[in-house]
Scaffold this active site. Structure first.
Site, PDB file in Angstrom:
ATOM      1  N   ASP A  81      17.034 -87.566  41.238  1.00  0.00           N
ATOM      2  CA  ASP A  81      17.710 -86.678  42.178  1.00  0.00           C
ATOM      3  C   ASP A  81      17.718 -85.240  41.681  1.00  0.00           C
ATOM      4  OD1 ASP A  81      18.189 -88.769  43.873  1.00  0.00           O
ATOM      5  OD2 ASP A  81      20.294 -89.023  43.325  1.00  0.00           O
ATOM      6  N   GLY A  82      17.814 -85.043  40.363  1.00  0.00           N
ATOM      7  CA  GLY A  82      17.815 -83.688  39.818  1.00  0.00           C
ATOM      8  C   GLY A  82      16.538 -82.939  40.130  1.00  0.00           C
ATOM      9  N   ASN A  92      23.692 -79.854  46.147  1.00  0.00           N
ATOM     10  CA  ASN A  92      24.798 -80.797  45.986  1.00  0.00           C
ATOM     11  C   ASN A  92      26.155 -80.117  46.009  1.00  0.00           C
ATOM     12  OD1 ASN A  92      23.674 -83.338  45.885  1.00  0.00           O
ATOM     13  ND2 ASN A  92      23.758 -83.540  43.665  1.00  0.00           N
ATOM     14  N   ARG A 142      46.160 -75.855  39.138  1.00  0.00           N
ATOM     15  CA  ARG A 142      45.885 -75.957  37.704  1.00  0.00           C
ATOM     16  C   ARG A 142      45.143 -77.267  37.472  1.00  0.00           C
ATOM     17  NH1 ARG A 142      47.955 -73.119  33.818  1.00  0.00           N
ATOM     18  NH2 ARG A 142      48.250 -74.928  32.445  1.00  0.00           N
ATOM     19  N   THR A 177      28.138 -87.760  47.041  1.00  0.00           N
ATOM     20  CA  THR A 177      27.852 -88.960  46.245  1.00  0.00           C
ATOM     21  C   THR A 177      27.455 -88.606  44.819  1.00  0.00           C
ATOM     22  OG1 THR A 177      25.588 -88.976  47.129  1.00  0.00           O
ATOM     23  CG2 THR A 177      27.200 -90.400  48.217  1.00  0.00           C
ATOM     24  N   ALA A 178      27.705 -87.361  44.406  1.00  0.00           N
ATOM     25  CA  ALA A 178      27.369 -86.930  43.051  1.00  0.00           C
ATOM     26  C   ALA A 178      28.658 -86.748  42.247  1.00  0.00           C
ATOM     27  CB  ALA A 178      26.527 -85.654  43.114  1.00  0.00           C
ATOM     28  N   ALA A 238      31.286 -85.124  42.834  1.00  0.00           N
ATOM     29  CA  ALA A 238      32.490 -85.262  43.657  1.00  0.00           C
ATOM     30  C   ALA A 238      32.945 -86.711  43.752  1.00  0.00           C
ATOM     31  CB  ALA A 238      32.232 -84.691  45.055  1.00  0.00           C
ATOM     32  N   SER A 286      32.499 -89.116  41.526  1.00  0.00           N
ATOM     33  CA  SER A 286      33.083 -89.551  40.255  1.00  0.00           C
ATOM     34  C   SER A 286      34.455 -88.934  40.016  1.00  0.00           C
ATOM     35  CB  SER A 286      32.147 -89.200  39.093  1.00  0.00           C
ATOM     36  OG  SER A 286      32.061 -87.799  38.914  1.00  0.00           O
ATOM     37  N   ALA A 336      40.506 -83.485  37.711  1.00  0.00           N
ATOM     38  CA  ALA A 336      41.663 -83.755  36.848  1.00  0.00           C
ATOM     39  C   ALA A 336      42.788 -82.752  37.082  1.00  0.00           C
ATOM     40  CB  ALA A 336      41.239 -83.755  35.382  1.00  0.00           C
TER      41      ALA A 336
END
EC number: 2.7.1.23
Length: 300
Positions: free
Chosen positions: A75-76, A149, A177, A190-191, A193, A195, A214
């Site tokens: 994909d890269g 992406n 934050r 599906t990349a 985002a 995960s 996070a």
């Protein structure tokens, strides 16, 4: 052989620094050329595998000359050449020589059968949107890039959280934050985002997804925006904050910098084999619909 296809010139692009890629690339070139198509190679690919029998072209030259580009890689590789060819609207065909392969959907074992069929007109076409981003510093643009992406604002590995001021279409959304923020296309959902617990967007859905990385507050959740939105992200605090484009290029940011992201006017035409289904791709890549057998259930 006389070519009657809408495609006359086919460009081949390979994944860089990949042992063993020369054989399938040259075999595919021979297979295509025997059917009467003109074959050209992307210049870096040709140099890496030592091809001298075909013209070697830079991406801009491919955009001006080739009717379609066949990409052998992961994909890269597809993301990189897709961004460069987007201004020329050169269609892409992806052959998976990587690991996951969400957008390189043809198995390498089937390429000699499927690719000639597609070049002869048997394919399904779809348009994938891109994002464009520019970095503003002191009211002046200092950097501009496209993303297939995602555009990712994030902290470096050893710095603390970043505080980001986010607005949409000039209206304040929130101060956040977190370790960063992902602005993704449906393709990018599906990349990275995904995960980061973002939603999956169908490629034909017109939307932009924002996914916190996070976040300090658990109430900071992903959100899908209309694809004509303009997202502005200002760096309020944080050390060593960067912005990445498809995780392939990046630039460092300073406090007060603003990243402006919107849908690009460019799209990437992607060609798939007849019968292609996005849901089949999800089942295969994400292992949906796989259940343990009764025998496995009964094991202690």
């Amino acid at each position: 052989m006389q070519v009657t296809s809408q495609f006359k010139t086919v460009a081949l692009v390979g994944r860089n620094n990949t042992p063993g890629i020369a054989e399938p690339l040259t075999a595919l070139a021979s297979c295509i050329a025997k059917r009467g198509f003109e074959v050209v190679f992307e210049a870096d690919t040709a140099a890496e595998i030592g091809v001298t029998d075909y013209p070697a072209l830079r991406p801009a030259e491919i955009g001006a000359r080739a009717d379609v580009a066949v990409v052998l890689g992961g994909d890269g590789t597809m993301l990189g050449i897709g961004r460069q060819l987007a201004p020329y609207r050169t269609p892409l065909i992806g052959i998976n020589h990587g690991r996951l392969g969400f957008i390189t959907d043809i198995p390498i074992s089937d390429m000699r059968e499927i690719v000639p069929q597609m070049l002869s007109g048997n394919f399904e076409r779809e348009e994938r949107v891109l994002l464009e981003a520019r970095i503003m510093r002191g009211g002046n643009p200092i950097y501009h890039a496209l993303a297939f992406n995602d555009v990712v604002v994030n902290r470096s590995g050893f710095s603390g959280m970043a505080e980001l001021h986010v607005s949409v279409d000039g209206r304040f959304m929130y101060n956040q934050r977190s370790d960063g923020l992902i602005v993704a296309t449906p393709t990018g959902s599906t990349a990275y985002a995904l995960s980061s617990q973002g939603p999956i967007l169908h490629p034909q859905l017109q939307g932009i997804v924002l996914v916190p990385i996070a976040p300090h507050a658990l109430s900071n959740r992903p959100i899908v925006l209309p694809d004509d939105s303009k997202v502005s992200i200002q760096i309020v605090s944080g050390r060593e904050v960067n912005v990445n484009f498809d995780m392939q290029s990046f630039t460092s940011l300073e406090l007060g910098d603003t990243i402006e992201v919107r849908r690009s006017r460019h799209t990437v035409p992607m060609l798939h084999p007849v019968g292609y289904s996005f849901f089949t791709t999800l089942r295969k890549k994400l292992h949906w619909n796989e259940y343990p057998s009764h025998e496995e259930d009964s094991k202690p």
